[in-house]
Design a protein around this motif. Structure first.
Motif, PDB file in Angstrom:
ATOM      1  N   ASP A 165      -2.386  -1.597   0.179  1.00 54.79           N
ATOM      2  CA  ASP A 165      -3.492  -0.663   0.453  1.00 54.79           C
ATOM      3  C   ASP A 165      -4.418  -0.519  -0.758  1.00 54.79           C
ATOM      4  O   ASP A 165      -5.644  -0.479  -0.621  1.00 54.79           O
ATOM      5  N   TYR A 221      -8.919   0.950   4.809  1.00 55.97           N
ATOM      6  CA  TYR A 221      -7.531   1.379   4.969  1.00 55.97           C
ATOM      7  C   TYR A 221      -7.137   1.240   6.446  1.00 55.97           C
ATOM      8  O   TYR A 221      -7.971   1.528   7.301  1.00 55.97           O
ATOM      9  N   PRO A 222      -5.924   0.856   6.824  1.00 57.47           N
ATOM     10  CA  PRO A 222      -4.844   0.404   5.954  1.00 57.47           C
ATOM     11  C   PRO A 222      -5.048  -1.043   5.510  1.00 57.47           C
ATOM     12  O   PRO A 222      -5.469  -1.890   6.304  1.00 57.47           O
TER      13      PRO A 222
END
Ligand code: KG4
Ligand code: ZN
Length: 372
Positions: free
Chosen positions: A181, A191-192
């Motif tokens: 991440d 993200y992720p």
């Protein structure tokens, strides 16, 4: 018996119904409401926002799980909930919901450790209409080694029997999912980061020859790979990526091909360390079964390299992987872990579960609970 399970340890609000009879489990429903889109805006999970989303979603998701399973709450025999580890503001929502349902429905409630759920996700069977697996001792052979790889944990765990855990080694700093991440963030990816990095790296590998990629394949260190233990470290690898990016000019940093090359370089280093440490553990313990658990177990490169390792060097070890649906956070895995636990409890202990609504508390750092 029917188990209603709830999971809210991080950024997924999840509920599932698991049917469990004579050692057979079937997943009747598996409902997940993901908050990814919300947290992406902040570059990672914001615990207070996660908590608020869980509060919004928890009742609808429980409804959805019951509806999809086609049963009413009167037919639920056991409640299960993730008690930890996880983000405290997130855990409290699921635990409070489960305690309330236990109280008003007068049903037993069992608290499950999240990583145990990830490990037991491996025992959910292949898709064949309903999902079936026989949950009896002869199905899962011990000793078993689990490589636990999630957003917050990286561990090699030895199990000599069901619900018996011995941590052989673990990360000394960042978890591998956390490193995925953070590196994604450095590269400007959302993200992720795990799925973003792996998608780019896998596409690049399909397009290029190993010779062309050699420079990037070998670009980063493999921290602690040579150390004579089962511990990991991913913070140094993350820093190595950062320093390497600092040397590049702004135009290069925006170049898609360069970003993909860095994704590949990082993924190769991380996978090498995970596979190398696994090899060390398999050599010493010669387990009958090896499983992978946690969000990073969805990583295709990791699965492929572990499969190669088992096929070439440990052909007598059975290698199980969770279905992709059950790799990431879900409540079905909490339901199946609860089934295995309940099966092994004395009548007195089962009876005490009716009182759990009074005492069960979330624990952000909950360790594995060995069955005594
Ligand atoms: O188990 P999980 O869903 O949540 C925790 O218990 O932490 O794991 C989430 C982690 C995140 O760090 C995410 O980036 C990572 O799993 N992840 C992946 C992949 N899919 C999810 N990492 C590498 N490759 C993937 N395909
Ligand atoms: Zn998880």
């Amino acid at each position: 018996m029917n188990i209603l399970s709830i999971e809210t340890s991080c950024d997924e609000t999840a509920a599932a119904v698991t049917e469990y009879n004579d050692g057979f489990t079937s997943i009747l429903s598996n409902a997940v409401s993901s908050q990814t889109a919300l947290h992406t805006q902040w570059g990672g999970v914001v615990p207070q926002l996660a908590s608020r989303e869980h509060i919004k979603n928890i009742v609808p998701i429980v409804h959805e799980a019951l509806k999809k399973a086609g049963i009413s709450h009167e037919n639920i025999d056991l409640l299960a909930v993730t008690a930890g580890p996880g983000l405290m503001p997130a855990l409290v929502v699921g635990v409070t919901a489960a305690k309330t349902l236990s109280f008003i429905w007068n049903k037993p409630l069992i608290g499950i450790q999240h990583l145990e759920g990830h490990i037991y996700a491996n025992f959910i069977g292949e898709k064949s209409g309903k999902l079936k697996v026989k949950s009896a001792e002869q199905e899962v052979k011990f000793p078993l080694i689990a490589l636990v790889v999630s957003g917050a944990h990286t561990q090699l765990v030895l199990m000599r029997g069901h619900l018996q855990y011995e941590i052989l080694g673990e990360t000394q700093d960042d978890a591998v999912g956390e490193a995925f991440d953070k590196v994604a963030r450095m590269l400007g990816l959302p993200y992720p980061g795990g799925p973003e990095i792996s998608r780019r790296a896998d596409t690049l590998r399909e397009q290029q020859t190993p010779e062309n990629l050699k420079e990037f394949t070998e670009k980063f260190p493999r921290p602690m790979l040579g150390a004579d233990n089962y511990n990991f470290s991913f913070s140094g690898l993350k820093t190595a990526v950062l320093y390497s990016l600092k040397k590049e000019n702004p135009e290069t940093l925006k170049n898609e091909n360069f970003i993909a090359s860095m994704c590949h370089a990082f993924q190769e280093a991380a996978v090498d360390v995970l596979v190398g440490k696994t090899k060390k553990a398999l050599s010493l313990y010669s387990p009958a079964t090896f499983v992978i658990a946690g969000g990073v177990s969805a990583n295709v490169r990791l699965r492929t390299e572990l499969r190669n390792l088992i096929d070439t060097e440990f052909p007598d070890t059975q290698f199980l992987t969770p279905e992709f649906t059950y790799s990431l956070d879900n409540a079905a895995m909490i339901g199946i872990a609860a089934a295995y636990r309940y099966e092994r409890m004395s009548d007195t202990d089962r009876l005490s579960l009716l009182q759990s609504y009074r005492t069960l508390e979330p624990n952000a750092n909950m360790p594995f609970q060995n069955l005594v």
